[in-house]
Design a protein around this motif. Structure first.
Motif, PDB file in Angstrom:
ATOM      1  N   ILE A 199      49.746  32.616  40.343  1.00 42.64           N
ATOM      2  CA  ILE A 199      49.685  33.671  39.334  1.00 42.64           C
ATOM      3  C   ILE A 199      48.570  33.318  38.365  1.00 42.64           C
ATOM      4  O   ILE A 199      48.602  32.309  37.684  1.00 42.64           O
ATOM      5  CB  ILE A 199      51.043  33.885  38.635  1.00 42.64           C
ATOM      6  N   GLU A 200      47.522  34.141  38.384  1.00 41.64           N
ATOM      7  CA  GLU A 200      46.315  33.898  37.584  1.00 41.64           C
ATOM      8  C   GLU A 200      46.352  34.787  36.352  1.00 41.64           C
ATOM      9  O   GLU A 200      46.537  36.005  36.455  1.00 41.64           O
ATOM     10  CB  GLU A 200      45.079  34.187  38.428  1.00 41.64           C
ATOM     11  N   LEU A 201      46.113  34.188  35.201  1.00 44.20           N
ATOM     12  CA  LEU A 201      46.288  34.893  33.941  1.00 44.20           C
ATOM     13  C   LEU A 201      45.040  34.803  33.071  1.00 44.20           C
ATOM     14  O   LEU A 201      44.631  33.718  32.656  1.00 44.20           O
ATOM     15  CB  LEU A 201      47.484  34.296  33.186  1.00 44.20           C
ATOM     16  N   GLY A 202      44.410  35.941  32.837  1.00 41.44           N
ATOM     17  CA  GLY A 202      43.324  36.024  31.875  1.00 41.44           C
ATOM     18  C   GLY A 202      42.108  35.191  32.190  1.00 41.44           C
ATOM     19  O   GLY A 202      41.482  34.637  31.282  1.00 41.44           O
ATOM     20  N   ALA A 203      41.746  35.110  33.461  1.00 38.38           N
ATOM     21  CA  ALA A 203      40.550  34.354  33.858  1.00 38.38           C
ATOM     22  C   ALA A 203      39.437  35.338  34.205  1.00 38.38           C
ATOM     23  O   ALA A 203      39.578  36.139  35.124  1.00 38.38           O
ATOM     24  CB  ALA A 203      40.866  33.455  35.052  1.00 38.38           C
ATOM     25  N   GLU A 241      39.218  42.771  34.439  1.00 36.72           N
ATOM     26  CA  GLU A 241      38.572  42.200  35.617  1.00 36.72           C
ATOM     27  C   GLU A 241      39.625  41.734  36.622  1.00 36.72           C
ATOM     28  O   GLU A 241      39.720  40.561  36.954  1.00 36.72           O
ATOM     29  CB  GLU A 241      37.666  41.023  35.210  1.00 36.72           C
ATOM     30  N   ASP A 242      40.410  42.686  37.106  1.00 35.88           N
ATOM     31  CA  ASP A 242      41.515  42.337  38.006  1.00 35.88           C
ATOM     32  C   ASP A 242      41.126  42.431  39.488  1.00 35.88           C
ATOM     33  O   ASP A 242      41.965  42.183  40.356  1.00 35.88           O
ATOM     34  CB  ASP A 242      42.719  43.252  37.747  1.00 35.88           C
ATOM     35  N   GLU A 243      39.871  42.739  39.780  1.00 34.92           N
ATOM     36  CA  GLU A 243      39.464  42.931  41.172  1.00 34.92           C
ATOM     37  C   GLU A 243      39.646  41.647  41.981  1.00 34.92           C
ATOM     38  O   GLU A 243      39.325  40.559  41.530  1.00 34.92           O
ATOM     39  CB  GLU A 243      37.996  43.367  41.252  1.00 34.92           C
ATOM     40  N   GLY A 293      44.824  38.278  47.655  1.00 34.26           N
ATOM     41  CA  GLY A 293      46.004  38.675  46.901  1.00 34.26           C
ATOM     42  C   GLY A 293      45.870  40.062  46.325  1.00 34.26           C
ATOM     43  O   GLY A 293      45.250  40.941  46.926  1.00 34.26           O
ATOM     44  N   LEU A 294      46.431  40.269  45.146  1.00 39.15           N
ATOM     45  CA  LEU A 294      46.409  41.583  44.496  1.00 39.15           C
ATOM     46  C   LEU A 294      46.085  41.418  43.022  1.00 39.15           C
ATOM     47  O   LEU A 294      46.308  40.360  42.434  1.00 39.15           O
ATOM     48  CB  LEU A 294      47.743  42.307  44.689  1.00 39.15           C
ATOM     49  N   GLY A 295      45.546  42.485  42.439  1.00 39.18           N
ATOM     50  CA  GLY A 295      45.175  42.465  41.034  1.00 39.18           C
ATOM     51  C   GLY A 295      45.995  43.440  40.216  1.00 39.18           C
ATOM     52  O   GLY A 295      46.260  44.566  40.648  1.00 39.18           O
ATOM     53  N   ILE A 296      46.399  43.001  39.041  1.00 34.65           N
ATOM     54  CA  ILE A 296      47.176  43.843  38.133  1.00 34.65           C
ATOM     55  C   ILE A 296      46.384  44.007  36.838  1.00 34.65           C
ATOM     56  O   ILE A 296      46.166  43.033  36.110  1.00 34.65           O
ATOM     57  CB  ILE A 296      48.561  43.222  37.838  1.00 34.65           C
ATOM     58  N   PRO A 297      45.916  45.229  36.524  1.00 30.38           N
ATOM     59  CA  PRO A 297      45.098  45.458  35.330  1.00 30.38           C
ATOM     60  C   PRO A 297      45.957  45.530  34.074  1.00 30.38           C
ATOM     61  O   PRO A 297      46.352  46.601  33.627  1.00 30.38           O
ATOM     62  CB  PRO A 297      44.416  46.803  35.633  1.00 30.38           C
ATOM     63  N   VAL A 329      47.838  35.514  45.762  1.00 32.18           N
ATOM     64  CA  VAL A 329      47.344  35.365  44.399  1.00 32.18           C
ATOM     65  C   VAL A 329      47.647  36.640  43.634  1.00 32.18           C
ATOM     66  O   VAL A 329      47.305  37.747  44.081  1.00 32.18           O
ATOM     67  CB  VAL A 329      45.822  35.097  44.367  1.00 32.18           C
ATOM     68  N   ILE A 330      48.279  36.498  42.486  1.00 37.60           N
ATOM     69  CA  ILE A 330      48.545  37.630  41.593  1.00 37.60           C
ATOM     70  C   ILE A 330      47.562  37.497  40.427  1.00 37.60           C
ATOM     71  O   ILE A 330      47.745  36.670  39.539  1.00 37.60           O
ATOM     72  CB  ILE A 330      50.001  37.617  41.084  1.00 37.60           C
ATOM     73  N   ARG A 331      46.505  38.287  40.471  1.00 37.96           N
ATOM     74  CA  ARG A 331      45.460  38.205  39.437  1.00 37.96           C
ATOM     75  C   ARG A 331      45.770  39.188  38.321  1.00 37.96           C
ATOM     76  O   ARG A 331      45.753  40.414  38.525  1.00 37.96           O
ATOM     77  CB  ARG A 331      44.092  38.486  40.040  1.00 37.96           C
ATOM     78  N   ILE A 332      46.065  38.676  37.145  1.00 39.74           N
ATOM     79  CA  ILE A 332      46.410  39.511  35.988  1.00 39.74           C
ATOM     80  C   ILE A 332      45.265  39.454  34.993  1.00 39.74           C
ATOM     81  O   ILE A 332      44.949  38.398  34.444  1.00 39.74           O
ATOM     82  CB  ILE A 332      47.728  39.026  35.355  1.00 39.74           C
ATOM     83  N   ASN A 333      44.636  40.601  34.777  1.00 32.98           N
ATOM     84  CA  ASN A 333      43.493  40.673  33.879  1.00 32.98           C
ATOM     85  C   ASN A 333      43.288  42.141  33.492  1.00 32.98           C
ATOM     86  O   ASN A 333      43.185  42.995  34.367  1.00 32.98           O
ATOM     87  CB  ASN A 333      42.234  40.121  34.574  1.00 32.98           C
ATOM     88  N   PRO A 334      43.243  42.446  32.200  1.00 26.85           N
ATOM     89  CA  PRO A 334      43.157  43.860  31.799  1.00 26.85           C
ATOM     90  C   PRO A 334      41.844  44.540  32.172  1.00 26.85           C
ATOM     91  O   PRO A 334      41.800  45.760  32.307  1.00 26.85           O
ATOM     92  CB  PRO A 334      43.338  43.807  30.278  1.00 26.85           C
TER      93      PRO A 334
END
Length: 275
Positions: free
Chosen positions: A216-220, A245-247, A253-257, A238-243
């Motif tokens: 779980i990636e947060l704010g990178a 740059e979630d691509e 994995g997947l991105g959550i904006p 990978v769960i990419r969390i970024n408001p």
């Protein structure tokens, strides 16, 4: 995949996981009220004195700043040190700990942040890898020895108007030269990196034991992509969390904006509904 489907998929991955790799950039601390220095204007909003002097983050996060303007360099880092000491980690940290308490192999944190917020939030000291070091340790600017020491005895006093340290500069207890944070800076050939290397070695030993790893990636962000690259090396969940740059490629994995705290709450709510 729409937003709701991504939240559902993230919850499903976490439900099946036996270990969680938390990778975090500056965006993780924003919800706790910490500045992320996004662009020069972001730095200057937090430090008006640097705006007046037209100094960038690269100008300050540079070992040469401790030689050229030591009181200004320590004004910048001293203010940050005091701020990080005072900051209370947001609810998202607690949510992460709640998830990993139920996993066989728990969690390991890989972060480019130097603020020590994961340790303050209760993550085990031997389960955090700080790839850029920590502001909570000091080292000699020379350095005269390959060692660092705890910064807790240093209480910085900073004049907000000038942005400069007004009390005594910290010094190396071995040689008496100026001390600096044990942080990797730009164009830095003097960083004492062995502590970070030890943390990374523990992480490298932990990963192979986890059979169903979720990251779980947060704010990178992309500007300094160290965390993003590390996350992708440990895909495909990978769960990419970024408001902004979630691509992320579906093979990783997947991105959550979304912001870190908000996304963690949404995923946690979905997990709770599935119990």
């Amino acid at each position: 995949m729409d937003f709701k489907d991504k939240i559902d998929a993230a919850a499903n991955w976490l439900r099946a996981a036996d270990g969680l790799l938390v990778t975090a950039g500056a965006g993780m601390g924003v919800d706790s009220g910490l500045p992320d220095f996004r662009g020069t204007e972001g730095l200057w909003r937090a430090y008006p004195a640097l705006k007046r002097a037209k100094l960038s983050f690269e100008d300050m996060a540079n070992p040469m700043s401790f030689t050229a303007t030591p009181t200004l360099a320590w004004g910048f880092y001293g203010h940050r040190l005091a701020l990080y000491r005072e900051t209370v980690p947001h609810e998202g940290f607690k949510i992460l700990r709640g998830w990993t308490d139920k996993m066989e192999h728990g969690a390991f944190v890989f972060t480019s942040n130097v603020d020590g917020q994961f340790q303050k939030a209760g993550f085990a000291l031997d389960r955090v890898a700080e790839v850029h070091g920590t502001i909570h340790s000091l080292q000699c600017t020379a350095p005269c020895e390959e060692t660092a020491w705890d910064s807790s005895d240093f209480e910085p006093m900073v004049d907000e108007q000038s942005g400069r340290l007004v009390n005594a500069l910290p010094v190396c207890p071995n040689c008496g030269k100026l001390a600096r944070p044990n942080i990797l800076m730009f164009w830095d050939h003097a960083w004492v990196e062995k502590y970070s290397e030890r943390q990374l070695a523990r992480l490298t030993s932990w990963v192979p034991a986890v059979e169903r790893l979720v990251v779980i990636e947060l704010g990178a962000g992309r500007a300094l992509p160290t965390v993003r690259h590390f996350s992708e090396q440990h895909g495909p969940r990978v769960i990419r969390i970024n408001p902004r740059e979630d691509e992320i490629s579906p093979k990783f994995g997947l991105g959550i904006p979304c912001g870190a705290q908000e996304a963690l709450k949404l995923i946690d709510e979905r997990l709770s509904l599935s119990v």
